[in-house]
Design a protein around this motif. Structure first.
Motif, mmCIF file in Angstrom:
data_model
loop_
_atom_site.group_PDB
_atom_site.id
_atom_site.type_symbol
_atom_site.label_atom_id
_atom_site.label_comp_id
_atom_site.label_asym_id
_atom_site.label_seq_id
_atom_site.Cartn_x
_atom_site.Cartn_y
_atom_site.Cartn_z
ATOM 1 N N PRO A 141 0.816 -1.214 0.000
ATOM 2 C CA PRO A 141 0.000 0.000 0.000
ATOM 3 C C PRO A 141 0.855 1.271 0.000
ATOM 4 O O PRO A 141 1.991 1.284 0.496
ATOM 5 N N PHE A 142 0.292 2.322 -0.568
ATOM 6 C CA PHE A 142 0.933 3.634 -0.514
ATOM 7 C C PHE A 142 0.873 4.139 0.926
ATOM 8 O O PHE A 142 -0.184 4.083 1.555
ATOM 9 N N PRO A 143 1.981 4.644 1.484
ATOM 10 C CA PRO A 143 1.982 5.056 2.894
ATOM 11 C C PRO A 143 1.147 6.308 3.127
ATOM 12 O O PRO A 143 0.916 7.099 2.214
ATOM 13 N N ASP A 144 0.712 6.478 4.364
ATOM 14 C CA ASP A 144 -0.105 7.644 4.705
ATOM 15 C C ASP A 144 0.678 8.683 5.502
ATOM 16 O O ASP A 144 0.087 9.611 6.059
ATOM 17 N N ASP A 145 2.017 8.559 5.525
ATOM 18 C CA ASP A 145 2.830 9.487 6.319
ATOM 19 C C ASP A 145 3.818 10.267 5.460
ATOM 20 O O ASP A 145 4.864 10.715 5.946
ATOM 21 N N VAL A 146 3.510 10.452 4.161
ATOM 22 C CA VAL A 146 4.374 11.247 3.291
ATOM 23 C C VAL A 146 3.563 12.408 2.724
ATOM 24 O O VAL A 146 2.333 12.317 2.595
ATOM 25 N N PRO A 147 4.220 13.538 2.395
ATOM 26 C CA PRO A 147 3.489 14.677 1.827
ATOM 27 C C PRO A 147 2.949 14.344 0.437
ATOM 28 O O PRO A 147 3.702 13.928 -0.455
ATOM 29 N N VAL A 148 1.649 14.499 0.250
ATOM 30 C CA VAL A 148 0.996 14.148 -1.007
ATOM 31 C C VAL A 148 0.447 15.417 -1.661
ATOM 32 O O VAL A 148 -0.204 16.232 -1.012
ATOM 33 N N ALA A 149 0.706 15.567 -2.944
ATOM 34 C CA ALA A 149 0.239 16.737 -3.683
ATOM 35 C C ALA A 149 -1.277 16.693 -3.827
ATOM 36 O O ALA A 149 -1.870 15.636 -4.027
ATOM 37 N N GLN A 150 -1.889 17.845 -3.710
ATOM 38 C CA GLN A 150 -3.323 17.975 -3.921
ATOM 39 C C GLN A 150 -3.564 18.208 -5.414
ATOM 40 O O GLN A 150 -3.327 19.297 -5.940
#
Length: 372
Positions: free
Chosen positions: A12-21
């Motif tokens: 799964p893609f982690p949920d603790d990295v900065p993600v672009a909107q």
């Protein structure tokens, strides 16, 4: 992007990295000429220069998802049988057009390897790569590796259906700019010879601290528009207000099932006088447990047809004065007679020689229609 089946088979893609909107745009709404969706895609491409194109719910889009699945399968199998990085480093220029790697700013190999399939090959257009009639690149179809040849019909579907999606995006740009509907499409017709390619890409797993670094240096694409499909993360975009040397300005793009990542490239900036935005992006190490598996991607990099002129379009809401203050007459004279293939070669050479400082381009204010 790939079907949900591919996503469930990857960490799964982690949920603790900065993600672009990033805006999510519906292909079906663009097909139906939805005015709000046309404005939404235009706004996305004048601000960040990236958006997610949701293929689901559109008959062509649903078939395109199947083509992406097949192309990703071909990528994995091709990279398993092809020459490794050490061979690619010593390839001739012609070989590098098909098998190859790219390099970082200090001249060291990056962490991506790729194989290129040309649109001209897939659609049987005259090849831009042939030098003489007995040149191997003059052959149609080009003798690609077996994993590609066995899926040639899906790659043809990826090109044709991808170009269908691009046609709808270009139509939205035209309407928002107050220009004729086909003004961009006629500059990159799929049945005309061009530098448009499918790039099959593999990034190695990041198993050690040394491997957790930038895999592909920050850049903008110098074509027209790019469609990208991948399952695991790694792609990062630079926030429009950020300095590329500040790591805090880089944010991951999270892949989503059934969606393509789309970004604007330099030619669209050129034609629109800097209104559309070609934003800096890079491939960093894959985040979280996704770093433990290879990263496979498929990109359709659409470029202008070879004989297209690169002078700025005049009319509609395109600014009359260029970004650096030159008037339209001076800029038009400079680019008069300059074809796309020459323009691309000059840009590529400038990048190699360090004469073109890499930066995001575009995002200028529109010319009011009333003032035209």
């Amino acid at each position: 992007m790939a079907s949900p089946l591919f996503f469930t088979s990857a960490p799964p893609f982690p949920d603790d990295v900065p993600v672009a909107q990033i805006a999510r745009i519906s292909l079906e709404k663009l097909a139906n000429k939805d005015a709000q969706e046309a404005k939404a895609v235009f706004d996305a491409c004048t601000s960040l220069g990236f958006f997610l194109l949701d293929l689901r719910g559109n008959s062509v889009g649903e078939e395109l998802i199947k083509d992406v699945d097949a192309a990703l399968e071909a990528t994995g199998e091709t990279m398993d049988i092809g020459p490794r990085r050490e061979n690619a480093l010593h390839s001739t220029y012609a070989q590098m057009l098909f098998w190859g790697i790219m390099k970082t700013k200090n001249g060291k190999p990056d962490r991506c390897e790729f194989y290129v399939v040309t649109q001209d090959d897939i659609l049987h257009n005259p090849s831009r790569f042939c030098i003489k009639d007995d040149d191997p690149f003059h052959t149609h179809p080009f003798p690609n590796p077996p994993p590609i040849e066995s899926r040639r019909h899906h790659l043809e579907g990826f090109v044709n259906r991808g170009q269908y999606a691009i046609t709808l995006v270009l139509r939205a740009f035209s309407t928002q700019l107050g220009l004729p509907e086909n003004i961009f499409r006629e500059r990159m017709q799929p049945d005309q010879s061009s530098g448009t390619i499918i790039r099959l890409i593999r990034s190695a797993p990041s198993l050690t601290p040394e491997e957790k670094r930038t895999g592909l240096v920050a850049h903008t694409d110098y074509g027209s528009i790019t469609l990208l499909a991948n399952v695991t993360g790694g792609l990062q975009v630079l926030r429009p207000d950020a300095d590329p040397s500040d790591e805090r300005g880089w944010e991951y793009v999270k892949p989503e099932p059934g969606c393509l990542i789309v970004n604007i490239a330099d030619a669209m900036v050129q034609w629109t006088g800097g209104v559309l935005r070609s934003n800096m992006h890079r491939v960093n190490f894959v985040p979280g447990t996704q770093a433990l598996v290879p990263r496979h991607s498929v990109a359709l990099l659409v470029r202008p047809q070879m004989d297209t002129r690169m002078s700025r379009i005049v009319g509609g809401r395109i600014p009359l004065v260029s970004e650096d203050g030159e008037d339209k007459a001076k800029r038009a004279e400079e680019l008069k007679g300059l074809s796309a293939i020459v323009w691309e070669r000059r840009k590529a050479m400038a990048l190699r020689e360090g004469r073109d400082i890499m930066k995001s381009r575009g995002g200028r204010a529109l010319q009011p229609l009333a003032a035209v």
